[in-house]
Write a protein that holds these residues in place. Structure first.
Motif, PDB file in Angstrom:
ATOM      1  N   ASP A 115       7.908  19.114  -0.932  1.00 33.40           N
ATOM      2  CA  ASP A 115       8.148  18.584  -2.275  1.00 33.40           C
ATOM      3  C   ASP A 115       9.275  17.561  -2.240  1.00 33.40           C
ATOM      4  N   THR A 116       9.005  16.436  -1.598  1.00 32.37           N
ATOM      5  CA  THR A 116       9.994  15.378  -1.416  1.00 32.37           C
ATOM      6  C   THR A 116       9.289  14.028  -1.447  1.00 32.37           C
ATOM      7  N   PRO A 117       9.959  12.973  -1.905  1.00 36.53           N
ATOM      8  CA  PRO A 117       9.327  11.649  -1.961  1.00 36.53           C
ATOM      9  C   PRO A 117       8.871  11.122  -0.607  1.00 36.53           C
ATOM     10  N   ALA A 118       9.436  11.658   0.479  1.00 38.85           N
ATOM     11  CA  ALA A 118       9.079  11.170   1.812  1.00 38.85           C
ATOM     12  C   ALA A 118       7.706  11.646   2.258  1.00 38.85           C
ATOM     13  N   VAL A 119       7.147  12.644   1.574  1.00 43.62           N
ATOM     14  CA  VAL A 119       5.859  13.211   1.959  1.00 43.62           C
ATOM     15  C   VAL A 119       4.782  12.740   0.994  1.00 43.62           C
ATOM     16  N   LYS A 120       3.730  12.142   1.529  1.00 44.02           N
ATOM     17  CA  LYS A 120       2.621  11.656   0.701  1.00 44.02           C
ATOM     18  C   LYS A 120       1.361  12.503   0.831  1.00 44.02           C
ATOM     19  N   VAL A 121       1.225  13.209   1.952  1.00 48.65           N
ATOM     20  CA  VAL A 121       0.039  14.022   2.209  1.00 48.65           C
ATOM     21  C   VAL A 121       0.454  15.309   2.907  1.00 48.65           C
ATOM     22  N   VAL A 122      -0.143  16.416   2.481  1.00 49.87           N
ATOM     23  CA  VAL A 122       0.044  17.704   3.156  1.00 49.87           C
ATOM     24  C   VAL A 122      -1.328  18.243   3.517  1.00 49.87           C
ATOM     25  N   THR A 123      -1.530  18.616   4.772  1.00 51.18           N
ATOM     26  CA  THR A 123      -2.775  19.255   5.168  1.00 51.18           C
ATOM     27  C   THR A 123      -2.508  20.732   5.430  1.00 51.18           C
ATOM     28  N   LEU A 124      -3.489  21.562   5.104  1.00 48.68           N
ATOM     29  CA  LEU A 124      -3.352  23.007   5.285  1.00 48.68           C
ATOM     30  C   LEU A 124      -4.657  23.558   5.841  1.00 48.68           C
ATOM     31  N   LYS A 142       3.387  -3.150  -8.321  1.00 49.03           N
ATOM     32  CA  LYS A 142       3.490  -4.603  -8.194  1.00 49.03           C
ATOM     33  C   LYS A 142       2.791  -5.082  -6.919  1.00 49.03           C
ATOM     34  N   GLU A 143       2.925  -4.304  -5.843  1.00 43.65           N
ATOM     35  CA  GLU A 143       2.263  -4.667  -4.589  1.00 43.65           C
ATOM     36  C   GLU A 143       0.752  -4.580  -4.735  1.00 43.65           C
ATOM     37  N   GLY A 144       0.264  -3.528  -5.387  1.00 44.58           N
ATOM     38  CA  GLY A 144      -1.173  -3.364  -5.544  1.00 44.58           C
ATOM     39  C   GLY A 144      -1.800  -4.467  -6.374  1.00 44.58           C
ATOM     40  N   VAL A 145      -1.168  -4.794  -7.482  1.00 46.08           N
ATOM     41  CA  VAL A 145      -1.683  -5.863  -8.338  1.00 46.08           C
ATOM     42  C   VAL A 145      -1.602  -7.206  -7.617  1.00 46.08           C
ATOM     43  N   GLY A 146      -0.463  -7.429  -6.960  1.00 44.31           N
ATOM     44  CA  GLY A 146      -0.289  -8.687  -6.236  1.00 44.31           C
ATOM     45  C   GLY A 146      -1.301  -8.850  -5.122  1.00 44.31           C
ATOM     46  N   ALA A 147      -1.590  -7.752  -4.427  1.00 44.95           N
ATOM     47  CA  ALA A 147      -2.568  -7.799  -3.341  1.00 44.95           C
ATOM     48  C   ALA A 147      -3.964  -8.088  -3.872  1.00 44.95           C
ATOM     49  N   PHE A 148      -4.299  -7.477  -5.008  1.00 43.87           N
ATOM     50  CA  PHE A 148      -5.621  -7.720  -5.600  1.00 43.87           C
ATOM     51  C   PHE A 148      -5.764  -9.182  -6.011  1.00 43.87           C
ATOM     52  N   VAL A 149      -4.743  -9.702  -6.674  1.00 46.19           N
ATOM     53  CA  VAL A 149      -4.791 -11.095  -7.122  1.00 46.19           C
ATOM     54  C   VAL A 149      -4.821 -12.037  -5.917  1.00 46.19           C
ATOM     55  N   GLY A 150      -4.048 -11.682  -4.883  1.00 41.03           N
ATOM     56  CA  GLY A 150      -3.983 -12.533  -3.690  1.00 41.03           C
ATOM     57  C   GLY A 150      -5.112 -12.288  -2.709  1.00 41.03           C
ATOM     58  N   LYS A 151      -6.023 -11.388  -3.044  1.00 40.96           N
ATOM     59  CA  LYS A 151      -7.186 -11.089  -2.196  1.00 40.96           C
ATOM     60  C   LYS A 151      -6.786 -10.691  -0.786  1.00 40.96           C
ATOM     61  N   ARG A 152      -5.810  -9.757  -0.727  1.00 42.88           N
ATOM     62  CA  ARG A 152      -5.367  -9.235   0.561  1.00 42.88           C
ATOM     63  C   ARG A 152      -5.238  -7.707   0.456  1.00 42.88           C
ATOM     64  N   LYS A 153      -5.091  -7.065   1.587  1.00 45.28           N
ATOM     65  CA  LYS A 153      -4.958  -5.606   1.617  1.00 45.28           C
ATOM     66  C   LYS A 153      -3.539  -5.217   1.224  1.00 45.28           C
ATOM     67  N   PRO A 154      -3.364  -4.263   0.291  1.00 51.63           N
ATOM     68  CA  PRO A 154      -2.011  -3.888  -0.120  1.00 51.63           C
ATOM     69  C   PRO A 154      -1.300  -3.104   0.970  1.00 51.63           C
ATOM     70  N   GLU A 155      -0.008  -3.211   0.991  1.00 55.28           N
ATOM     71  CA  GLU A 155       0.837  -2.447   1.909  1.00 55.28           C
ATOM     72  C   GLU A 155       1.813  -1.625   1.068  1.00 55.28           C
ATOM     73  N   PHE A 156       1.416  -0.401   0.794  1.00 52.80           N
ATOM     74  CA  PHE A 156       2.225   0.467  -0.049  1.00 52.80           C
ATOM     75  C   PHE A 156       3.333   1.130   0.750  1.00 52.80           C
ATOM     76  N   GLY A 157       4.425   1.428   0.055  1.00 49.47           N
ATOM     77  CA  GLY A 157       5.575   2.059   0.712  1.00 49.47           C
ATOM     78  C   GLY A 157       5.349   3.541   0.974  1.00 49.47           C
ATOM     79  N   ALA A 207      -1.026   4.425  -2.545  1.00 46.14           N
ATOM     80  CA  ALA A 207       0.207   4.431  -3.334  1.00 46.14           C
ATOM     81  C   ALA A 207       0.553   5.862  -3.741  1.00 46.14           C
ATOM     82  N   GLY A 208       1.668   6.361  -3.238  1.00 50.84           N
ATOM     83  CA  GLY A 208       2.054   7.734  -3.517  1.00 50.84           C
ATOM     84  C   GLY A 208       2.258   8.001  -4.997  1.00 50.84           C
ATOM     85  N   GLY A 209       2.845   7.037  -5.707  1.00 47.41           N
ATOM     86  CA  GLY A 209       3.079   7.216  -7.135  1.00 47.41           C
ATOM     87  C   GLY A 209       1.795   7.308  -7.929  1.00 47.41           C
ATOM     88  N   SER A 210       0.783   6.575  -7.515  1.00 53.21           N
ATOM     89  CA  SER A 210      -0.506   6.633  -8.196  1.00 53.21           C
ATOM     90  C   SER A 210      -1.151   8.003  -8.024  1.00 53.21           C
TER      91      SER A 210
END
Length: 259
Positions: free
Chosen positions: A45-54, A244-259, A204-207
């Protein structure tokens, strides 16, 4: 790093892998395993973790409560209540953490192993996996959030059948009922789990956290309340670096690089 007696815990980047590790007891839950699981969940339960497998180690996912341990307890009621409290704390943390939980049911999921197995935000099941409540066979009642989760996933009538008759579901039946996301051949389960975890880790972890929050509240909220939650969360996401990265990537027609 915290040392665990009954499970394996490893983190690689934004992905944490948890393996239930009591193969000699079919990964049955005793007081140590439930306590280890609660501690492990808290570490996730920390921002550094985006996925947990069990998943489970050996042939079983989890055969439920360790009945031998219950029988040996001086006061079975106190012993079982302590186990349930730790298990429920772990499952509550998994449900409310920002990270996506992916469960991989590699064999039998019985008793509390059933709700634990289907508690993932995404659930993979091996073709040989099976699901059964089995509580009333031992004169016990359901726990692990099963009385909350199952009626919402499959309806009251099917839940009653599972809990009262202890019907055993195959992986294919569990998928047909909506309990699991995908069934894969046994030999392909580890690779499928790794691939899915890697895919979700790039998102995107926040999404994904917002998705979890919205779905967790949907059954207890009225329509207007849920609309307001959606509005506030999408605004928060839009203002975030990932948004902002996701929207920018879509508009710029490139793959997003999420943190």
């Amino acid at each position: 790093m915290t040392e665990f007696e009954t499970l394996k815990f490893a983190q690689s980047g934004a992905v944490v892998n948890i393996v239930l590790d009591r193969p000699e007891a079919a990964n049955g839950m005793n007081d140590v395993l439930t306590r280890d699981l609660a501690v492990a969940a808290a570490l996730c339960d920390t921002p550094a973790v985006k996925v947990v497998t069990l998943t489970g180690g050996g042939r079983f996912f989890c055969a439920g409560g360790d009945l031998k341990a219950m029988a040996a307890a001086d006061d079975p009621g106190v012993f079982v209540k302590g186990m349930a409290d730790d298990l429920h704390r772990a499952m509550s943390t998994f449900a409310r953490m920002n990270a996506v939980l992916i469960t991989a049911v590699n064999g039998v999921a019985a008793g509390a192993g059933f709700p634990l197995g289907v508690s993932g935000d995404l659930v993979l099941a091996a073709e040989s996996a099976s699901f059964t409540m089995a509580y009333t066979k031992a004169g016990l009642s359901p726990d692990g959030g099963s009385s909350y989760v199952l009626p919402r996933l499959i309806g009251l009538r099917r839940t009653q059948e599972l809990m009262i008759t202890n019907r055993v579901l195959t992986a294919a039946e569990a998928a047909d009922w909506g309990l699991v996301t995908r069934v894969v051949p046994d030999a392909e389960l580890p690779a499928a789990l790794d691939a899915l975890a890697a895919e979700v880790a790039t998102q995107a972890g926040g999404s994904n956290a917002a998705v979890k929050q919205l779905l967790l509240t949907t059954y207890g909220a009225d329509y207007e309340t849920q609309l307001e939650r959606e509005g506030r969360l999408i605004a928060k996401c839009a203002s975030s670096a990932d948004g902002k990265e996701g929207v920018g990537a879509f508009v710029g027609k490139r793959k997003p690089e999420f943190g």
